[in-house]
Design an enzyme around this catalytic site. Structure first.
Site, PDB file in Angstrom:
ATOM      1  N   ASP A 287       0.856  -1.185   0.000  1.00  0.00           N
ATOM      2  CA  ASP A 287       0.000   0.000   0.000  1.00  0.00           C
ATOM      3  C   ASP A 287       0.898   1.243   0.000  1.00  0.00           C
ATOM      4  O   ASP A 287       2.115   1.150  -0.217  1.00  0.00           O
ATOM      5  CB  ASP A 287      -0.929  -0.066   1.230  1.00  0.00           C
TER       6      ASP A 287
ATOM      7  N   ASP B 291      -5.933   3.293  -6.955  1.00  0.00           N
ATOM      8  CA  ASP B 291      -6.866   3.577  -5.867  1.00  0.00           C
ATOM      9  C   ASP B 291      -7.257   5.060  -5.929  1.00  0.00           C
ATOM     10  O   ASP B 291      -6.690   5.833  -6.704  1.00  0.00           O
ATOM     11  CB  ASP B 291      -6.173   3.250  -4.549  1.00  0.00           C
TER      12      ASP B 291
ATOM     13  N   GLU C 121     -11.855   8.126  -7.881  1.00  0.00           N
ATOM     14  CA  GLU C 121     -13.228   8.557  -8.165  1.00  0.00           C
ATOM     15  C   GLU C 121     -13.279   9.929  -8.879  1.00  0.00           C
ATOM     16  O   GLU C 121     -14.267  10.134  -9.598  1.00  0.00           O
ATOM     17  CB  GLU C 121     -14.042   8.594  -6.860  1.00  0.00           C
TER      18      GLU C 121
ATOM     19  N   ARG D  25     -10.324   0.889  -8.234  1.00  0.00           N
ATOM     20  CA  ARG D  25     -11.460   1.058  -7.326  1.00  0.00           C
ATOM     21  C   ARG D  25     -12.658   1.663  -8.052  1.00  0.00           C
ATOM     22  O   ARG D  25     -13.776   1.198  -7.905  1.00  0.00           O
ATOM     23  CB  ARG D  25     -11.070   1.916  -6.121  1.00  0.00           C
TER      24      ARG D  25
ATOM     25  N   ASP E 281     -13.158  -0.492   0.591  1.00  0.00           N
ATOM     26  CA  ASP E 281     -12.695  -0.526   1.980  1.00  0.00           C
ATOM     27  C   ASP E 281     -13.769  -1.094   2.905  1.00  0.00           C
ATOM     28  O   ASP E 281     -14.418  -0.364   3.665  1.00  0.00           O
ATOM     29  CB  ASP E 281     -12.285   0.874   2.425  1.00  0.00           C
TER      30      ASP E 281
ATOM     31  N   HIS F 229      -6.445  -8.357   2.405  1.00  0.00           N
ATOM     32  CA  HIS F 229      -5.901  -7.005   2.594  1.00  0.00           C
ATOM     33  C   HIS F 229      -6.407  -6.430   3.908  1.00  0.00           C
ATOM     34  O   HIS F 229      -7.545  -6.670   4.306  1.00  0.00           O
ATOM     35  CB  HIS F 229      -6.315  -6.119   1.418  1.00  0.00           C
TER      36      HIS F 229
END
Length: 926
Positions: A396, A510, A513, A592, A608, A666
């Site tokens: 990450d 990630d 959006e 994502r 998440d 994860h």
């Protein structure tokens, strides 16, 4: 007088519907109202009965407004289409009637529910009129005219209707401004050259008010009837409603919900948003597509090709309303007729998913908070020490220097290049995270990604033409504009620079959006109708800029208002392209945020989630929904991302997660480790065993992905896809299938040693033992101790499996074992796709093997339909045949007698076959 009436599947279109192919009706007013039934007496009786029941219900449980006109009282509650959908507004009678709508109060909704709208359209609310309709080579073109303004600004008075009969099972209907161009989604869609000759649908129109009536020819079922409410087409408010033929509706992502949506006044919002998966919230991706099951087992799908903020309102009529705040109404309708074919037809428009590298189907391990490359390495070594399968190790954002993309923490992650080299030496892979927010605060000349992006003008800009600055993990950031082809080149160069130090194998994108810790930017958002539109759909935060960038931000292709929902798709496209250029192999990207066609470039994880039992359940409808969306490489964070897992939860979740198409464990920072090595010997063994089961099934899983890539088949599959005429399967989302053959029934509750599951009609075999279960289509209770996951093989199928190793690379050289599950008439079929597992376009270039397996009349045959050198490296070692009714006297392999074993549970096993996969053979039992 215009009227909007429900059209049921049993009512024939009669009065004011124009049949396809008829000459255009002359323009003018004073036409008869549209009607859909032939018997006035029958209609009157039904209507009187409906009104009586409805009025009685109002008297007993609701309240009629004192001035409600009679025409308003004729509208049953379930058929009230919301005229005032604005949230955070107390809708008064005065506000409602200012729009020309009916105001009738009804019983307050239950807590958390929206309830029946108090303000709704009257039967005679003005809409568009179809003024002309002319034939074209592919269908029809029409002109729609609105003579009375609706209540949103910049109403568009004249619309163009384009209808194309694209295929016998696909219809394309597009409504846009007749005079001025509007934003349309920049998505490559197929262009047909010829009108469908024998469509399985019939299309009719209502002229005044305009409406579309679509029916399935074979059954007469009405799939769309848009006369139920007025069409509104303003610059920033587009709305169209339709009746639905049933309540069994799926899709419309991304949301946390059951697989089957509730039609009880349920509004689903589509606007990409960074938020932990929560019921009723708009989540990371936008997928304006639904699948609907019709009575009798047929299915159809509807896709609205529109990327603006939108909401889809479902109501119990049953009916559906699309509301979007930009673009055009561009619909594709897919007629199936079965659900699998609907999804194939959908992907013929948006594109089939990419073929993943085989290592992508192995087990992935990650966490935020390893702290260092050495700690990451220790986890990898522990997994190897216990011989637990693992194909990829991830990091990450903690590997970065100050959370900045394309940097490496030179203190804590100094040994990362050595770790990656070690992974490669052991046949394993490395994947790292990247975010689209680029740190903007480093001294000039010290951070090339920002300096060069700024120099080339590659970031989202404010209305003033300056880079929009928000805040993400590294602090203040600019946001890459992936709608600009020049950004793709800059992204490639950044990845090349990093790859020279850390030769990664895949990329995890990630926060795309895009996510922003601020609302809009460091300066907020400017006034105007992009950031504050006349209508804002029911988005979390009540603002388009909530935890993202300003809708007014400028991008190369258009404003962010139009492109927001495409951000993740465009980044995935840039990332996949860069990986191909850097590595020369199939790209591996997990994203994502997603949008239709994303399966061509990336997979998806469900975000998440939390370490809770209900989150484990919700992962199943999540992965099945993405199967419908054409993104088969999907899974959830196994054992949960946030919060602290328990040993029991993690064991059960590892069992379920071993059957996610994309399987990754994860974990967040500051929580205890949850990789398999962190638990007791018993739990660790259970996790290892189920991963070995997954690895044994890799040949089967890989073949399923080949069919997904080739023709849009689903990999993880709802039961109703295989049993569409069994209504009991239509609501099931606690079990699923791999392909057509393997039924997975996980434990989703704590403290139990059994599980109930639905077993569809037929014979099913225990995957591990071959013992048979004969079901009439019933719920069965099955033993499920903590170390056991229930798997059943469907009769008539042949599963290619393999002796598992601890990596896909180590597995692929091992002998194959074919599991044959005989049907009641002693037949079975299966297939196997085989290539080198990573080269680009192996099918397209012919560098693959394809083998078909078949059983009939006690003879198994392996037929090589296409061969490559890769197949010569693999042998078929064992045949296990389930359901052999009586002990054979002998077994012949290519005519030569062969030793065998036969058990009381009717399992015949022939070992040591030693047959090359590249050579056909037959095996007979007598």
């Amino acid at each position: 007088m215009k009227s909007y009436q429900k059209l049921t599947t049993s009512q024939p279109a009669a009065c004011r519907v124009e049949e396809e192919g008829t000459a255009p009706m002359p323009s003018g007013r004073g036409r008869l109202a549209p009607c859909w039934v032939g018997s006035g007496l029958l209609v009157a009786a039904v209507l009187l009965s409906t009104i009586t029941v409805w009025v009685l219900r109002q008297v007993s449980g609701g309240w009629l407004g004192p001035t409600a006109p009679p025409k308003c009282l004729l509208v049953p509650e379930s058929h009230r289409f919301d005229c005032y959908p604005e949230r955070r507004v107390v809708v008064t009678q005065e506000l409602c009637e200012s729009r020309g709508c009916c105001f009738v109060q009804s019983s307050p909704p239950a807590e958390g529910k929206q309830g029946v709208p108090w303000c709704f359209y009257p039967p005679d609310f003005p809409s568009y009129t179809l003024e002309s309709l002319n034939q074209t080579a592919l269908g029809m073109v029409g002109l729609l005219v609105r003579r009375e303004k609706a209540y949103y600004p910049r109403d568009i008075e004249q619309l163009r209707l384009d209808v194309e009969y694209e295929t016998d099972t696909r219809l394309h209907i597009k409504i846009t401004d007749a005079a001025n161009p509007r934003y349309e989604v920049p998505l490559d869609v197929p262009r047909v050259m010829k009108r469908a000759e024998n469509p399985i649908y019939s299309l009719n129109f209502s002229w005044d008010p305009f409406g579309v009536l679509l029916q399935r020819k074979a059954t007469g079922t009405v799939l769309l009837n848009t006369t139920v409410a007025p069409l509104i087409f303003a610059d920033q408010f587009l709305q169209i409603s339709t009746s639905l033929p049933s309540k069994f509706l799926y899709g419309l992502g991304e949301h946390r919900d059951s697989l089957l949506h509730s039609l009880d006044w349920n509004t689903l919002t589509l606007w990409a948003r960074d938020v932990s998966p929560t019921e009723s919230f708009n989540l990371y991706g936008a997928h304006p597509f639904y699948l609907l099951m019709e009575e009798g087992g047929n299915a159809h799908g509807v896709f609205l090709l529109n990327s603006n903020a939108m909401e889809v309102a479902l109501q119990p009529a049953p009916a559906l309303t699309w509301r979007t705040i930009g673009g055009v109404l561009d619909f594709y309708i897919f007629l199936g007729p079965d659900p699998s074919m609907v999804i194939q037809q959908y992907q013929q428009v948006i594109g089939f998913p990419a073929m993943p590298p085989v290592w992508a189907l192995g087990f992935h391990l990650c966490r935020w908070g390893y702290g260092s490359s050495n700690e990451t390495w220790q986890t990898v070594r522990a997994m190897r020490n216990y011989q637990i399968p693992q194909d990829a190790q991830w990091n990450d954002i903690d590997y970065m220097d100050g959370y900045r993309d394309f940097t490496l923490d030179s203190q804590k992650f100094a040994s990362l290049p050595s770790l990656v080299k070690d992974l490669h030496k052991h046949g394993q892979r490395y994947v790292m995270i990247l975010d689209p927010g680029i740190s903007s605060t480093s001294p000039h000349g010290s951070y090339w990604p920002f300096d060069e992006g700024l120099r080339r003008g590659l970031f989202l800009n404010t209305t003033q033409g300056q880079p929009l600055i928000g805040q993400v993990w590294p602090g203040f950031t600019a946001f890459a504009d992936f709608s600009n082809p020049d950004t793709h080149q800059w992204w490639l160069e950044n990845l090349q620079h990093f790859y020279a130090h850390v030769p990664f194998d895949g990329v995890w994108i990630d926060m795309n959006e895009p996510s922003n810790f601020m609302d809009g930017s460091e300066d907020g958002c400017p006034p105007g109708e992009l950031d504050s539109p006349p209508y804002t759909p029911a988005v979390l935060g009540d603002s388009l800029s909530a935890k993202t960038v300003c809708a007014s931000a400028k991008q190369k292709v258009s404003v962010h208002y139009n492109l927001h929902n495409l951000y993740g798709l465009m980044e995935a496209k840039a990332t996949a392209s860069a990986l191909v250029k850097i590595r020369g192999k199939r790209p591996f990207v997990i994203s994502r945020s997603t949008f239709p066609s994303q399966g061509r470039y990336s997979g998806h994880w469900l975000g998440d989630n939390r370490s809770q039992w209900k989150d484990m359940y919700y992962s199943i409808p999540g992965l099945l929904s993405f199967s419908l969306f054409g993104i088969p490489l999907v899974g959830a964070d196994i054992c949960g991302f946030s919060g602290s897992t328990s040993e029991e939860l993690c064991t059960r979740w590892m069992q379920l997660g071993a059957f996610y198409p994309f399987a990754r464990n994860h974990n967040t920072q500051n929580e205890k480790a949850q990789d398999p090595t962190a638990f007791s010997p018993a739990a660790r063994t259970a996790m290892k065993d189920v991963l070995l089961t997954r690895y044994s099934l890799l040949p089967f899983l890989y073949t399923l992905f080949h069919h997904a890539h080739l023709q849009g088949d689903t990999v993880a599959r709802p039961l109703f896809f295989e049993f569409p005429r069994d209504v009991a399967t239509w609501e099931l989302d606690r079990q699923f299938l791999w392909g057509r053959s393997l039924l997975v029934t996980p434990v989703l509750e704590p403290g139990v040693d059994s599980v109930t599951g639905y077993i569809p009609q037929g014979t099913w075999y225990d995957f591990y033992t071959g013992s048979s279960v004969n079901s009439s289509g019933e719920v069965l209770k099955m033993s499920a101790p903590l170390e056991h996951l229930n798997l059943h093989v469907r009769e008539g199928s042949i599963l290619p499996t393999q002796k598992p190793g601890t990596t896909t690379e180590g597995t692929r050289g091992n002998p194959l074992r074919l599991i044959v599950a005989l049907s009641s008439n002693a037949t079975a079929w299966g297939d196997l796709f085989w290539d080198d597992g990573e080269s680009l376009d192996t099918f397209e270039k012919g560098n693959y093997s394809y083998v078909v397996f078949n059983v009939t009349q006690n003879i198994f045959t392996s037929t090589v339909l296409h061969a490559s050198t890769e197949a010569t490296k693999v042998t078929i070692g064992t045949l296990s045949i389930f359901g052999v009714q009586k002990p054979p006297s002998k077994v012949l392999l290519n005519g030569q007698e062969k030793p065998f074993s036969y058990l009381d549970n009717q399992v015949l096993t022939v070992s040591d076959l030693g047959m090359s996969l590249s050579q056909g053979f037959s095996l007979q039992w007598l």
